[in-house]
Design an enzyme around this catalytic site. Structure first.
Site, PDB file in Angstrom:
ATOM      1  N   ASP A 371     -15.369  -3.652 -59.902  1.00 61.84           N
ATOM      2  CA  ASP A 371     -15.317  -3.339 -58.481  1.00 61.84           C
ATOM      3  C   ASP A 371     -16.625  -3.839 -57.865  1.00 61.84           C
ATOM      4  OD1 ASP A 371     -14.629  -2.035 -56.015  1.00 61.84           O
ATOM      5  OD2 ASP A 371     -16.021  -0.445 -56.583  1.00 61.84           O
ATOM      6  N   ASP A 564     -16.045   2.860 -59.204  1.00 60.80           N
ATOM      7  CA  ASP A 564     -16.641   4.144 -58.849  1.00 60.80           C
ATOM      8  C   ASP A 564     -15.858   4.944 -57.815  1.00 60.80           C
ATOM      9  OD1 ASP A 564     -17.334   2.315 -56.717  1.00 60.80           O
ATOM     10  OD2 ASP A 564     -18.714   3.867 -56.006  1.00 60.80           O
ATOM     11  N   ASP A 568     -10.361   3.107 -57.063  1.00 62.57           N
ATOM     12  CA  ASP A 568     -10.440   2.479 -58.386  1.00 62.57           C
ATOM     13  C   ASP A 568      -9.726   3.291 -59.462  1.00 62.57           C
ATOM     14  OD1 ASP A 568     -12.060   0.394 -57.428  1.00 62.57           O
ATOM     15  OD2 ASP A 568     -13.862   1.635 -57.627  1.00 62.57           O
TER      16      ASP A 568
END
Length: 675
Positions: A371, A564, A568
């Site tokens: 990410d 995080d 996600d």
């Protein structure tokens, strides 16, 4: 990954057998009640580590009975300790720890799974009892059960349940009822109802904005790093945080169909699809158990063919001794001890593995998906570039900008105010805020406009046509109705991100992807800066999930995802191994992930992989040692030169060596010198 399915049983005071979940070293997940600022806060919860007396009670009771029996029989040579006392005494000690194992062996046989470790332990110890070696039978079963308790109680299985996921859903909604607003559960709100969301609150349900405008933090849902501006009539997503003013929203979706509920449902479904890898002890037991069983049968019966004076009872005795010697006690203990060493070394370095199987799995990854916001970037804006023209310097335009922005509470204002100006700021007057566009006012008597392109256009100010496009958020400034420059704000790359990407590549992970819900131009800019070859932005949570699932389903590809945010979580659940940022990561990401990096440093993934690889090496060293000694003692037992006691003490010695070897993991230096 292995496609073997594991059961979800746990060891309890009444069952100390080695089932699928008890062999799988697990830790309790960090839930919403946990302060996510680091390991120190987590470790302060003493209740998590309280001694579980009911779990240890069978071990303690059996151990005391065995020890006292040995003292009565061999030290005091007590006259009362004869067969009618001794046999029930040792049998009681044996049944306390052995009965659950025997039950598991019977269940396994009923499922046509004969050659399990339960079967081997049961046959070997029952055989020892049959030939009168009662203390040996108790000792062997005691060691075996203690090995199971040792691993299962220290880090027990943490089941991901819907009740844990529900903790991150919005809890309340302020809904219009009878000309007033009442606070209810979001489940009680109907489509078409009007709800009110205060500043700082999370939007509980999807809906249409009826207020003039809104400033929202949507990072948890979309991964978008910028604060988002919405005008009347826009669709707003549940889970977004209101940053500006009280909002009036018309609900368009029920609670179960809202954005946040949809994401959590994807987490549940994706996690249920993830196969659990088969533990090393299971693989070894499938080979080791039938071999030693058939060898014991052969040792008992084959001599009948070759010896004229064959005595069945003598060779049965040797076969039973062979089985007792072959009990994999040291093997059962040495493997979890190796994992404990790895788990301990990882925790000391701010890395939390939720299970020993993830130590195995992380060594196999060949594809890493990242990410962006909060993972390789800080999630906080900083000044990336200043472009002053028309005779103004960087210091000049920043002084004007800070004078105006000092009267704003917009999240981007702080990034502009953090810039160091080398002279006192002039006082701004008549500052006016243009919602979603910027600010205007007077500084030193000059008209100053600070904001986006729309604000300057509204004020009749034209931007130069030759401005180079730059990734990030542009803040333009006009002084005395003339364009004076711009400041580019961007999400800041973490200090160790570049070194992390390089180190990960050096470990042999050749394919690295970055997926983000942020703008594709911003995502591509960060990817180029970090030398990440594949990147894609403008992705919704379901887009990320589909992208990673395509990678995961490809043959010979073991995929890890590091993220995080709430958005996600579905990907963390679906990939082969999920890695979450534990310091500032969302609760649902931490709950769903398999590995947690407590200090949010992506470079800690390198440390995690190195520790895992070293852990595997030490485990295999222990396995080789155990098998070498076992084979030697088995040969001696087969020819009548080794007794059961020698086998038991050999196991204890091997276990001590395994402990010492595993402790080495805690002594190693993990600053980059180990791999």
């Amino acid at each position: 990954m292995s496609n073997l399915q594991h059961t979800d049983k746990e060891i309890n005071p009444k069952c100390c057998s080695m089932d699928e979940s008890s062999s799988n070293i697990e830790v309790q997940p960090i839930t919403n009640s946990t302060n996510k600022r680091g390991l120190s806060d987590y470790s302060q919860d003493s209740s998590r580590f309280s001694f579980n007396w009911p779990l240890y009670l069978p071990i303690i009771t059996s151990g005391l009975l065995l020890l006292s029996g040995l003292v009565f029989e061999f030290y005091f040579k007590a006259s009362f300790f004869i067969n009618w006392v001794k046999i029930p005494w040792y049998l009681l000690a044996y049944l306390i720890v052995g009965l659950p194992v025997i039950k598991e062996a019977v269940k396994a046989i009923g499922k046509k799974q004969i050659f399990t470790e339960f079967f081997l332990m049961s046959i070997a110890t029952i055989g020892a009892i049959a030939i009168g070696e009662y203390p040996e039978a108790v000792a062997v079963m005691l060691f075996y059960t203690f090995g199971e308790i040792l691993q299962s109680n220290a880090l027990r299985k943490a089941k991901r349940s819907i009740s844990a996921l529900l903790d991150i859903r919005p809890k309340i909604a302020h809904v219009a009822r009878s000309n007033t607003y009442v606070t209810v559960s979001p489940e009680e709100v109907n489509i078409g109802d009007m709800i009110r969301v205060k500043v700082g609150e999370s939007i509980p349900l999807d809906g249409i904005l009826h207020s003039a405008s809104a400033q929202l933090n949507t990072a948890a849902i979309t991964g978008e790093s910028n604060v988002q501006h919405f005008d009347r009539g826009h669709n707003l997503m549940a889970g977004s945080i209101n940053l500006s003013n009280v909002l009036e929203i018309e609900v368009t979706k029920s609670y179960k169909d809202s954005s946040i509920s949809r994401i959590l449902d994807m987490v549940q479904n994706a996690n249920s699809k993830k196969a659990k890898s088969e533990l090393l002890i299971r693989k070894l037991a499938k080979i080791y158990t039938p071999i030693v069983f058939y060898l014991a049968v052969a040792l008992c019966l084959v001599p009948m063919i070759f010896l004229d004076q064959y005595v069945f009872s003598d060779w049965l005795y040797r076969a039973l001794v062979f089985l007792v010697i072959s009990c994999p006690c040291a093997l059962v203990i040495s493997i979890p001890l190796g994992y404990f060493g790895g788990l301990g070394a990882a925790s000391r370095n701010g890395i939390l593995f939720k299970g020993s199987n993830y130590i195995d799995q992380i060594t196999k990854i060949n594809t890493l998906v990242l990410d962006k916001t909060g993972t390789v970037t800080t999630g906080k804006f900083g000044i990336k570039y200043i472009d002053a023209i028309n005779g103004y310097s960087d210091q000049n335009i920043m002084a004007y900008i800070q004078s105006i922005e000092s009267q704003s509470n917009h999240p981007l204002a702080q990034a502009l105010l953090d810039y160091s100006v080398d002279h006192p700021l002039p006082q701004a007057q008549d500052v006016e805020e243009w919602s979603g566009r910027g600010l205007s006012g007077r500084v030193n008597g000059d008209e100053v406009v600070v904001g986006n392109e729309n604000l300057l256009s509204m004020k009749g100010i034209t931007l130069p046509q030759n401005l180079n496009p730059l990734s990030g958020t542009a803040i333009y400034i006009a002084i005395k109705d003339e364009y004076a420059g711009r400041v580019i704000l961007a999400d800041q790359v973490k200090e160790d991100a570049e070194a992390a990407i390089l180190g990960i590549k050096n470990l042999g992970i050749s394919e690295i992807y970055m997926l983000s819900g942020d703008k594709d131009s911003i995502t591509q800019g960060i990817a180029k800066e970090l030398n990440i070859p594949y990147a894609q932005g403008d992705l919704l949570p379901e887009d990320k999930l589909a992208y990673v699932e395509d990678l995961t389903y490809q043959q010979d590809r073991i995929t890890a995802f590091m993220g995080d945010g709430i958005n996600d979580a579905p990907v963390l659940a679906a990939c082969d191994i999920g890695i979450a940022m534990g310091g500032m990561g969302s609760d649902i990401a931490i709950e769903t992930a398999d590995v947690i990096l407590q200090n949010d440093q992506p470079s800690k993934l390198i440390t995690a992989i190195k520790i895992a690889r070293s852990t595997q090496r030490i485990i295999w060293q222990n396995i080789y040692l155990v098998f070498a000694v076992k084979i030697l003692v088995l040969i001696l037992g087969a020819i009548g030169y080794a007794s059961m006691w020698e086998a038991v003490f050999a196991d204890v010695g091997l276990a001590l060596v395994a402990i010492a070897n595993a402790i080495r993991l805690q002594k190693m230096n993990w600053d980059g010198t180990n791999s």
